[in-house]
Motif scaffolding. Structure first.
Motif, PDB file in Angstrom:
ATOM      1  N   UNK A  43       0.831  -1.203   0.000  1.00 13.79           N
ATOM      2  CA  UNK A  43       0.000   0.000   0.000  1.00 13.79           C
ATOM      3  C   UNK A  43       0.869   1.257   0.000  1.00 13.79           C
ATOM      4  N   UNK A  44       1.992   1.210   0.723  1.00 13.26           N
ATOM      5  CA  UNK A  44       2.932   2.337   0.700  1.00 13.26           C
ATOM      6  C   UNK A  44       3.469   2.541  -0.714  1.00 13.26           C
ATOM      7  N   UNK A  45       3.883   1.474  -1.360  1.00 14.95           N
ATOM      8  CA  UNK A  45       4.450   1.589  -2.707  1.00 14.95           C
ATOM      9  C   UNK A  45       3.399   2.093  -3.693  1.00 14.95           C
ATOM     10  N   UNK A  46       2.179   1.602  -3.555  1.00 13.65           N
ATOM     11  CA  UNK A  46       1.112   2.057  -4.447  1.00 13.65           C
ATOM     12  C   UNK A  46       0.886   3.559  -4.293  1.00 13.65           C
ATOM     13  N   UNK A  47       0.918   4.044  -3.028  1.00 18.31           N
ATOM     14  CA  UNK A  47       0.728   5.478  -2.790  1.00 18.31           C
ATOM     15  C   UNK A  47       1.868   6.292  -3.394  1.00 18.31           C
ATOM     16  N   UNK A  48       3.108   5.788  -3.292  1.00 19.99           N
ATOM     17  CA  UNK A  48       4.254   6.487  -3.882  1.00 19.99           C
ATOM     18  C   UNK A  48       4.100   6.573  -5.390  1.00 19.99           C
ATOM     19  N   UNK A  49       3.762   5.467  -6.014  1.00 17.26           N
ATOM     20  CA  UNK A  49       3.679   5.450  -7.476  1.00 17.26           C
ATOM     21  C   UNK A  49       2.547   6.323  -7.999  1.00 17.26           C
ATOM     22  N   UNK A  50       1.500   6.498  -7.169  1.00 13.97           N
ATOM     23  CA  UNK A  50       0.403   7.379  -7.581  1.00 13.97           C
ATOM     24  C   UNK A  50       0.679   8.837  -7.244  1.00 13.97           C
ATOM     25  N   UNK A  51       1.743   9.095  -6.480  1.00 10.90           N
ATOM     26  CA  UNK A  51       2.126  10.476  -6.193  1.00 10.90           C
ATOM     27  C   UNK A  51       1.243  11.170  -5.180  1.00 10.90           C
ATOM     28  N   UNK A  52       0.749  10.456  -4.166  1.00  7.80           N
ATOM     29  CA  UNK A  52      -0.087  11.105  -3.159  1.00  7.80           C
ATOM     30  C   UNK A  52       0.767  12.064  -2.342  1.00  7.80           C
ATOM     31  N   UNK A  53       0.113  13.078  -1.764  1.00 10.52           N
ATOM     32  CA  UNK A  53       0.839  14.101  -1.022  1.00 10.52           C
ATOM     33  C   UNK A  53       1.419  13.563   0.280  1.00 10.52           C
ATOM     34  N   UNK A  54       0.654  12.675   0.948  1.00  7.17           N
ATOM     35  CA  UNK A  54       1.128  12.129   2.223  1.00  7.17           C
ATOM     36  C   UNK A  54       1.041  10.610   2.175  1.00  7.17           C
ATOM     37  N   UNK A  55       2.151   9.962   2.472  1.00  7.05           N
ATOM     38  CA  UNK A  55       2.209   8.513   2.366  1.00  7.05           C
ATOM     39  C   UNK A  55       1.587   7.849   3.586  1.00  7.05           C
ATOM     40  N   UNK A  56       1.013   6.656   3.423  1.00 12.26           N
ATOM     41  CA  UNK A  56       0.330   5.983   4.529  1.00 12.26           C
ATOM     42  C   UNK A  56       1.292   5.346   5.525  1.00 12.26           C
ATOM     43  N   UNK A  57       0.762   5.078   6.723  1.00 12.25           N
ATOM     44  CA  UNK A  57       1.409   4.276   7.774  1.00 12.25           C
ATOM     45  C   UNK A  57       2.557   4.957   8.483  1.00 12.25           C
ATOM     46  N   UNK A  58       2.749   6.242   8.277  1.00 18.03           N
ATOM     47  CA  UNK A  58       3.777   6.940   9.045  1.00 18.03           C
ATOM     48  C   UNK A  58       3.502   8.425   9.013  1.00 18.03           C
ATOM     49  N   UNK A  59       3.678   9.052  10.162  1.00 18.04           N
ATOM     50  CA  UNK A  59       3.523  10.505  10.233  1.00 18.04           C
ATOM     51  C   UNK A  59       4.769  11.234   9.781  1.00 18.04           C
ATOM     52  N   UNK A  60       5.868  10.475   9.605  1.00 22.03           N
ATOM     53  CA  UNK A  60       7.140  11.118   9.274  1.00 22.03           C
ATOM     54  C   UNK A  60       7.563  10.878   7.842  1.00 22.03           C
TER      55      UNK A  60
END
Length: 550
Positions: free
Chosen positions: A528-545
């Motif tokens: 899910x993290x990788x999918x969010x990166x590849x889609x270019x979301x502003x804030x990545x999941x599962x971490x506040x940092x």
């Protein structure tokens, strides 16, 4: 009862039942049984000295709960609370049954006491024993029923973990717009053909299953995935007059040290006639093409052209940095971030091995494998997991918003560190054996770093570092690096044949994440993290940092 016996050479067991404590019906908030062991050998005064008693455990009735009607809808959290109550009650009931058996056992001991036999006839003793045996048989049957209840409650818990896991998938898909969910990249997308409801219907049909859709040939890597610092080599492998060729995101690069001894990374292709530069040599901080002798510095500038007029020629160079024994590059087009994460082992560990391997698998599949420990007793039967038992349940416990946690029942901590690193600490006692329920309970540990560099869509450059917090002298033994390399290769080959099979099936359309279960949590979060990166979301999941590029 073995716990009681271990507390004293001549233990005196004292059971103090409260009023109504042996009845399920009408037990108050403070009803229960306390079990004590007298920690002294003289039994004459043990009833007087209560301060020498140690409470072994106290059993409380969890109390009544609000009945759940069939067909009633519950939120996921409420449903988990229901399951927790079931397990709490089953635990209370099983402890009550066990204590009943302990009470009856004491009565049997009293009946068989030599002093008691002097005052009772054989007939009365036999009658008392027959009655106690009947009560013991009933108590044992009740204990078997309690065990069945516990088993049923654990089954419910496993089902609820699956529901929560599917809710996790739903939460991951929330980073995409609802209208765009069905059009995600099929190589890393979420299957949105099923229900996203987060409620559980008691006694009704199970909620529909969600899955990750990781199928088909891997498509070209997203430019967003390149905007991270990637470790590509160990400093110990890069001498002043050597070079390290490697692939990264389908491109060929070569690393060498410049005149200032700092590493640089340039395109592994000469600007003149496209000859691979790694076939040449490194002299005085410049890499020399073996075809016509053109020489390049670490910034890509050609500084020497024998037998012709000097021209202004430059080849591509990447930002390159050395930190804590590793060489890092930034392959993306964005401005590099000013910080690089630390990959050193924890304090007290000594690095014993640094190994580099080129593997014919896509790096995502290899990360899936490394983030999964449940396969170990089935796959690694001739290496580190030899002799491991197969537990009833394997769970990965992690914060709601995190990419790290620990395995239960194994004493292993694990973390996925973006963009492609896995760190783990393993509590060990001797080869093939695990001890303790957590790494803190283990005396010795092994720390591992796996870096899975995406060389191409079907090749990974693996950097492996192994550290120990014991036996530092082993590092200086002759040929130890060969032994560690042999063992690492043997372990990896056990995984490789399976992952290669997955890759073949995936390229032919099979979904390698078709049916995720509760112990797949960390692998799911990576996807899910990788999918969010590849889609270019502003804030990545599962971490506040974690932000893109950090």
């Amino acid at each position: 009862m073995t716990t009681v016996a271990s507390l004293s050479l001549v233990p005196h067991l004292l059971l103090k039942p409260s009023l109504r404590c042996l009845s399920r019906k009408g037990v108050g908030r403070y009803g229960g049984i306390k079990v004590y062991a007298v920690l002294r050998d003289d039994s004459a005064d043990y009833l007087k000295d209560n301060h020498h008693w140690e409470a072994l455990f106290h059993v409380d009735d969890p109390g009544p709960r609000v009945p759940i009607e069939k067909g009633q809808y519950l939120e996921a959290k409420q449903a988990l609370d229901v399951v927790r109550f079931d397990i709490q009650y089953c635990d209370w009931r099983a402890r009550q049954d066990l204590l009943t058996i302990m009470v009856l056992h004491n009565k049997v001991v009293e009946v068989l006491n030599p002093l008691a036999r002097d005052f009772k006839s054989v007939g009365n003793l036999r009658k008392d024993l027959d009655g106690l045996q009947e009560e013991l048989a009933k108590a044992h049957n009740q204990l078997y029923l309690s065990e069945s209840r516990v088993s049923s409650a654990l089954d419910k818990l496993a089902q609820m973990e699956t529901v929560v896991n599917e809710r996790l998938l739903s939460d991951g898909s929330a980073f995409a717009n609802t209208a765009d969910c069905a059009s995600l990249d099929p190589s890393t997308s979420l299957d949105t053909t099923t229900s996203t409801s987060s409620t559980v219907r008691v006694g009704a049909q199970k909620p529909k299953r969600r899955s990750l859709n990781i199928s088909g040939p891997v498509k070209p890597y997203s430019a967003n995935l390149k905007n991270f610092w990637y470790p590509v080599a160990f400093s110990s492998d890069l001498k002043d007059d050597t070079m390290v060729p490697m692939d990264c995101f389908e491109e060929q690069w070569v690393i060498f040290r410049g005149k200032d001894k700092r590493p640089g990374c340039v395109q592994n292709t000469c600007a003149h006639r496209a000859c691979p530069l790694d076939l040449g040599s490194v002299n005085e901080g410049r890499i020399t093409c073996p075809y016509h002798g053109w020489e390049y510095s670490t910034d890509g500038k050609c500084e020497k052209m024998p037998s012709t007029k000097m021209l202004n020629v430059r080849i591509r160079a990447l930002p390159c940095f050395e930190q804590e024994g590793m060489v890092w590059i930034w392959p993306g087009d964005d401005t590099p971030t000013p910080t690089i994460p630390s990959l050193l082992p924890p304090s007290g560990f000594t690095i014993h091995a640094e190994i580099v391997m080129e593997l014919p698998v896509e790096h995502g599949l290899l990360l899936d494998n490394l983030l999964d420990l449940a396969h170990a007793p089935f796959t690694h039967t001739s290496t580190f997991a030899k002799g491991w038992s197969v537990p009833s349940f394997v769970k990965f416990l992690t914060p709601t918003s995190g990419l790290q946690g620990y395995w239960d029942p194994y004493p292993i901590d694990m973390e996925f560190r973006p963009p492609c690193m896995v760190l783990s600490t393993i509590g060990i006692s001797k080869p093939g054996k695990l001890e303790g329920k957590s790494t803190q309970q283990c005396a010795t540990h092994l720390h591992q770093l796996h870096v899975c560099l995406p060389s191409s869509t079907n090749k990974t450059r693996l950097l492996y570092r192994m550290s120990l917090d014991f036996a530092p002298w082993m590092k200086h033994m002759p040929f130890m690096h060969l032994l560690w390399s042999h063992f690492a290769e043997k372990v990896l080959n056990e995984d490789l044949r399976l992952v290669l099979g997955q890759q073949d099936r995936m390229n032919n359309g099979a979904n390698v994440w078709n049916w995720p279960v509760s112990y797949d949590k960390l692998g799911i979060r990576y996807r899910l993290w990788r999918d969010a990166v590849e889609r270019g979301v502003d804030r990545l999941p599962f971490s506040n940092e974690i932000e893109s590029g950090s």
